[in-house]
Design an enzyme around this catalytic site. Structure first.
Site, PDB file in Angstrom:
ATOM      1  N   ASP A  20       0.843  -1.414   0.106  1.00 38.09           N
ATOM      2  CA  ASP A  20      -0.028  -0.013  -0.031  1.00 38.09           C
ATOM      3  C   ASP A  20       0.880   1.467   0.036  1.00 38.09           C
ATOM      4  OD1 ASP A  20      -1.929  -2.024   0.233  1.00 38.09           O
ATOM      5  OD2 ASP A  20      -2.677  -0.864   2.148  1.00 38.09           O
ATOM      6  N   ASP A  58      -4.628  -0.898  -1.944  1.00 36.90           N
ATOM      7  CA  ASP A  58      -5.979  -0.574  -1.184  1.00 36.90           C
ATOM      8  C   ASP A  58      -7.045   0.188  -2.178  1.00 36.90           C
ATOM      9  OD1 ASP A  58      -6.965  -1.229   1.179  1.00 36.90           O
ATOM     10  OD2 ASP A  58      -7.042   0.915   2.028  1.00 36.90           O
ATOM     11  N   HIS A  60     -10.648   0.652  -2.751  1.00 33.04           N
ATOM     12  CA  HIS A  60     -12.314   0.809  -2.120  1.00 33.04           C
ATOM     13  C   HIS A  60     -13.330   1.279  -3.064  1.00 33.04           C
ATOM     14  CE1 HIS A  60     -10.573  -0.673   1.740  1.00 33.04           C
ATOM     15  NE2 HIS A  60      -9.836   0.646   1.876  1.00 33.04           N
ATOM     16  N   HIS A  64     -17.517   2.816   1.243  1.00 34.35           N
ATOM     17  CA  HIS A  64     -16.999   1.523   1.802  1.00 34.35           C
ATOM     18  C   HIS A  64     -17.236   1.357   3.210  1.00 34.35           C
ATOM     19  CE1 HIS A  64     -13.943  -1.251   3.150  1.00 34.35           C
ATOM     20  NE2 HIS A  64     -14.298  -1.971   2.133  1.00 34.35           N
ATOM     21  N   HIS A  93     -10.497   6.841   1.977  1.00 27.90           N
ATOM     22  CA  HIS A  93      -9.173   6.876   1.596  1.00 27.90           C
ATOM     23  C   HIS A  93      -9.292   5.728   0.304  1.00 27.90           C
ATOM     24  CE1 HIS A  93      -9.420   3.511   4.300  1.00 27.90           C
ATOM     25  NE2 HIS A  93      -8.714   3.045   3.371  1.00 27.90           N
ATOM     26  N   LYS A 118      -6.961  -4.856  -3.077  1.00 25.92           N
ATOM     27  CA  LYS A 118      -7.729  -5.513  -1.952  1.00 25.92           C
ATOM     28  C   LYS A 118      -8.686  -4.336  -1.448  1.00 25.92           C
ATOM     29  CE  LYS A 118      -3.988  -4.258   1.113  1.00 25.92           C
ATOM     30  NZ  LYS A 118      -4.721  -3.379   2.104  1.00 25.92           N
ATOM     31  N   CYS A 163      -1.818  -3.096   7.803  1.00 28.97           N
ATOM     32  CA  CYS A 163      -1.806  -3.778   6.599  1.00 28.97           C
ATOM     33  C   CYS A 163      -0.488  -4.446   6.418  1.00 28.97           C
ATOM     34  CB  CYS A 163      -1.941  -3.196   5.366  1.00 28.97           C
ATOM     35  SG  CYS A 163      -3.578  -2.320   5.399  1.00 28.97           S
TER      36      CYS A 163
HETATM   37 ZN   LIG Z   1      -8.519   1.132   3.289  1.00 28.70          ZN
END
Ligand SMILES: [Zn+2]
Length: 217
Positions: A20, A58, A60, A64, A93, A118, A163
Protein backbone atom coordinates in the site's frame (compact mmCIF):
# COMPACT_ATOMS: atom_id res chain seq x y z
CA UNK A 1 15.61 -23.33 8.06
CA UNK A 2 18.04 -20.50 8.55
CA UNK A 3 16.79 -17.81 10.89
CA UNK A 4 15.97 -14.51 9.26
CA UNK A 5 17.65 -12.81 12.19
CA UNK A 6 20.95 -13.90 10.68
CA UNK A 7 20.21 -12.09 7.48
CA UNK A 8 18.76 -13.30 4.23
CA UNK A 9 20.16 -14.20 0.85
CA UNK A 10 17.78 -13.43 -1.97
CA UNK A 11 17.24 -15.92 -4.75
CA UNK A 12 14.33 -17.39 -6.67
CA UNK A 13 12.31 -18.53 -3.66
CA UNK A 14 11.94 -15.17 -2.00
CA UNK A 15 9.29 -12.55 -2.59
CA UNK A 16 9.04 -8.95 -1.46
CA UNK A 17 5.48 -7.79 -0.83
CA UNK A 18 5.24 -4.00 -0.88
CA UNK A 19 2.12 -3.00 1.01
CA UNK A 20 0.00 0.00 0.00
CA UNK A 21 2.60 2.65 -0.93
CA UNK A 22 -0.19 4.90 -2.17
CA UNK A 23 -0.71 8.66 -2.14
CA UNK A 24 -3.48 8.57 0.47
CA UNK A 25 -1.16 6.84 2.95
CA UNK A 26 1.61 9.42 2.47
CA UNK A 27 1.84 12.95 3.91
CA UNK A 28 -0.79 15.11 2.23
CA UNK A 29 -3.04 12.11 1.64
CA UNK A 30 -6.43 11.33 3.17
CA UNK A 31 -5.07 8.81 5.67
CA UNK A 32 -1.46 9.84 5.95
CA UNK A 33 1.00 7.62 7.77
CA UNK A 34 3.52 9.97 9.43
CA UNK A 35 6.72 10.03 7.34
CA UNK A 36 5.23 7.36 5.09
CA UNK A 37 6.89 8.89 2.04
CA UNK A 38 10.34 8.34 3.56
CA UNK A 39 10.20 4.68 2.69
CA UNK A 40 9.75 5.19 -1.07
CA UNK A 41 13.46 5.34 -2.02
CA UNK A 42 14.23 2.63 0.53
CA UNK A 43 11.60 0.32 -0.93
CA UNK A 44 12.83 1.03 -4.47
CA UNK A 45 16.36 -0.03 -3.57
CA UNK A 46 15.13 -3.04 -1.62
CA UNK A 47 12.86 -4.25 -4.43
CA UNK A 48 15.73 -4.09 -6.91
CA UNK A 49 17.31 -7.00 -5.03
CA UNK A 50 14.30 -9.29 -5.54
CA UNK A 51 13.30 -11.27 -8.61
CA UNK A 52 9.76 -11.64 -7.24
CA UNK A 53 7.91 -8.52 -6.12
CA UNK A 54 4.21 -8.08 -5.40
CA UNK A 55 2.65 -4.66 -4.91
CA UNK A 56 -0.62 -4.32 -3.02
CA UNK A 57 -3.07 -1.49 -3.55
CA UNK A 58 -5.91 -0.62 -1.19
CA UNK A 59 -8.80 -0.13 -3.62
CA UNK A 60 -12.19 0.75 -2.15
CA UNK A 61 -15.52 1.51 -3.77
CA UNK A 62 -17.17 4.78 -2.69
CA UNK A 63 -19.19 4.36 0.53
CA UNK A 64 -16.94 1.56 1.77
CA UNK A 65 -17.83 0.00 5.15
CA UNK A 66 -14.46 1.02 6.65
CA UNK A 67 -15.13 4.73 6.06
CA UNK A 68 -16.42 6.67 9.10
CA UNK A 69 -18.54 8.66 6.64
CA UNK A 70 -20.53 5.49 5.91
CA UNK A 71 -21.75 5.31 9.55
CA UNK A 72 -24.06 7.96 10.96
CA UNK A 73 -22.55 9.74 13.97
CA UNK A 74 -19.17 8.02 13.74
CA UNK A 75 -15.81 9.72 13.46
CA UNK A 76 -12.55 8.49 11.96
CA UNK A 77 -10.42 6.29 14.25
CA UNK A 78 -13.41 5.12 16.31
CA UNK A 79 -13.89 1.35 16.45
CA UNK A 80 -17.18 -0.36 15.69
CA UNK A 81 -18.33 -3.96 16.01
CA UNK A 82 -18.53 -5.47 12.56
CA UNK A 83 -20.01 -8.91 11.90
CA UNK A 84 -16.42 -10.17 11.61
CA UNK A 85 -15.04 -8.41 14.73
CA UNK A 86 -13.80 -4.93 15.70
CA UNK A 87 -13.29 -2.55 12.79
CA UNK A 88 -11.47 0.78 13.02
CA UNK A 89 -13.21 3.48 11.01
CA UNK A 90 -11.03 5.53 8.71
CA UNK A 91 -11.31 8.73 6.75
CA UNK A 92 -12.40 8.06 3.15
CA UNK A 93 -9.25 6.85 1.42
CA UNK A 94 -7.97 4.96 -1.62
CA UNK A 95 -11.21 5.23 -3.55
CA UNK A 96 -10.91 3.28 -6.79
CA UNK A 97 -9.38 5.24 -9.66
CA UNK A 98 -8.75 8.42 -7.70
CA UNK A 99 -5.34 10.11 -7.37
CA UNK A 100 -5.26 9.13 -3.69
CA UNK A 101 -5.43 5.46 -4.63
CA UNK A 102 -2.53 5.73 -7.07
CA UNK A 103 0.90 4.51 -6.08
CA UNK A 104 3.25 7.21 -4.79
CA UNK A 105 4.81 8.88 -7.82
CA UNK A 106 8.33 8.05 -6.65
CA UNK A 107 7.70 4.31 -6.46
CA UNK A 108 9.80 2.68 -9.16
CA UNK A 109 9.47 -1.10 -9.24
CA UNK A 110 8.89 -1.86 -12.92
CA UNK A 111 9.69 -5.55 -12.52
CA UNK A 112 6.88 -6.19 -9.99
CA UNK A 113 5.07 -9.29 -11.25
CA UNK A 114 1.71 -8.71 -9.58
CA UNK A 115 -0.36 -5.75 -8.45
CA UNK A 116 -2.85 -7.15 -5.97
CA UNK A 117 -5.85 -4.98 -5.17
CA UNK A 118 -7.79 -5.43 -1.95
CA UNK A 119 -10.73 -3.91 -0.12
CA UNK A 120 -13.06 -3.97 -3.14
CA UNK A 121 -15.93 -5.65 -1.27
CA UNK A 122 -18.05 -2.78 0.02
CA UNK A 123 -18.98 -4.69 3.21
CA UNK A 124 -15.59 -6.04 4.37
CA UNK A 125 -12.31 -4.27 4.97
CA UNK A 126 -9.08 -5.97 3.95
CA UNK A 127 -5.87 -5.11 5.78
CA UNK A 128 -4.01 -8.25 4.84
CA UNK A 129 -2.69 -9.06 1.39
CA UNK A 130 -3.86 -12.65 1.96
CA UNK A 131 -7.30 -12.52 3.61
CA UNK A 132 -10.05 -9.98 4.03
CA UNK A 133 -10.84 -8.88 7.59
CA UNK A 134 -13.33 -11.72 8.06
CA UNK A 135 -10.13 -13.82 8.14
CA UNK A 136 -11.80 -16.29 5.79
CA UNK A 137 -12.08 -14.74 2.31
CA UNK A 138 -8.80 -15.27 0.44
CA UNK A 139 -7.35 -12.78 -2.03
CA UNK A 140 -5.66 -15.52 -4.07
CA UNK A 141 -2.14 -14.46 -3.10
CA UNK A 142 -1.29 -17.75 -1.36
CA UNK A 143 -1.98 -19.63 -4.59
CA UNK A 144 0.06 -17.15 -6.62
CA UNK A 145 3.07 -17.41 -4.31
CA UNK A 146 2.90 -21.21 -4.20
CA UNK A 147 2.77 -21.45 -8.00
CA UNK A 148 5.73 -19.08 -8.24
CA UNK A 149 7.57 -21.33 -5.72
CA UNK A 150 8.02 -18.51 -3.25
CA UNK A 151 8.83 -19.91 0.18
CA UNK A 152 10.00 -16.83 2.03
CA UNK A 153 7.99 -13.64 2.28
CA UNK A 154 9.49 -10.26 3.10
CA UNK A 155 7.21 -7.34 3.81
CA UNK A 156 7.65 -3.59 3.51
CA UNK A 157 5.27 -0.67 3.22
CA UNK A 158 2.38 1.06 4.97
CA UNK A 159 1.19 0.93 7.60
CA UNK A 160 3.37 -1.27 9.80
CA UNK A 161 0.66 -1.71 12.45
CA UNK A 162 -2.23 -2.53 10.12
CA UNK A 163 -1.78 -3.84 6.60
CA UNK A 164 1.86 -4.91 7.03
CA UNK A 165 1.05 -6.53 10.38
CA UNK A 166 -1.92 -8.54 9.16
CA UNK A 167 -0.14 -9.57 5.98
CA UNK A 168 2.86 -10.81 7.97
CA UNK A 169 0.65 -12.75 10.38
CA UNK A 170 -1.31 -14.38 7.57
CA UNK A 171 1.89 -15.30 5.73
CA UNK A 172 3.11 -16.98 8.90
CA UNK A 173 -0.25 -18.75 9.31
CA UNK A 174 0.15 -20.04 5.74
CA UNK A 175 3.53 -21.48 6.68
CA UNK A 176 5.73 -19.13 4.71
CA UNK A 177 8.95 -18.00 6.35
CA UNK A 178 8.33 -14.33 7.08
CA UNK A 179 10.43 -11.26 7.77
CA UNK A 180 9.25 -7.69 8.20
CA UNK A 181 11.77 -5.18 6.86
CA UNK A 182 11.11 -2.67 9.58
CA UNK A 183 13.11 0.27 8.29
CA UNK A 184 11.14 0.01 5.04
CA UNK A 185 7.84 0.41 6.94
CA UNK A 186 6.15 3.23 8.86
CA UNK A 187 3.34 2.94 11.41
CA UNK A 188 0.21 5.00 11.99
CA UNK A 189 -0.16 4.11 15.73
CA UNK A 190 -3.84 4.18 16.66
CA UNK A 191 -4.38 3.41 20.40
CA UNK A 192 -1.04 1.66 20.89
CA UNK A 193 -1.23 -0.36 17.70
CA UNK A 194 2.52 -0.21 17.04
CA UNK A 195 3.29 -1.73 20.45
CA UNK A 196 0.58 -4.35 19.90
CA UNK A 197 2.16 -5.19 16.55
CA UNK A 198 5.60 -5.72 18.05
CA UNK A 199 4.13 -7.92 20.80
CA UNK A 200 2.23 -9.98 18.26
CA UNK A 201 5.31 -10.42 16.02
CA UNK A 202 7.32 -11.55 19.05
CA UNK A 203 4.63 -14.03 20.09
CA UNK A 204 4.40 -15.48 16.58
CA UNK A 205 8.15 -15.56 15.99
CA UNK A 206 8.01 -13.06 13.13
CA UNK A 207 11.40 -11.32 12.98
CA UNK A 208 11.79 -7.63 12.24
CA UNK A 209 14.89 -7.19 10.13
CA UNK A 210 16.63 -4.26 8.47
CA UNK A 211 17.27 -3.53 4.81
CA UNK A 212 20.95 -4.08 5.52
CA UNK A 213 20.31 -7.71 6.48
CA UNK A 214 19.08 -8.53 3.00
CA UNK A 215 21.77 -9.44 0.49
CA UNK A 216 21.42 -10.39 -3.12
CA UNK A 217 22.34 -14.00 -3.92
ZN1 LIG B 1 -8.46 0.87 3.28
Amino acid sequence: MKSMNEGATIGGNEVLIVIDVQNDFCPGGALAVPRGDEIVPIVNRLAARFRHVVLTQDWHPRGHFSFASSHIGKKPFETIAASYGPQVLWPDHCVQDTPGAAFHGGLQIPHAGLVLRKGMDRAIDSYSAFYENDRATPTGLVGYLRERRCLRVFLAGLALDFCVRYSAEDARRENFAVGVVEDACRGIDVDGSVAATRASFAALGIPCISVQQIARA
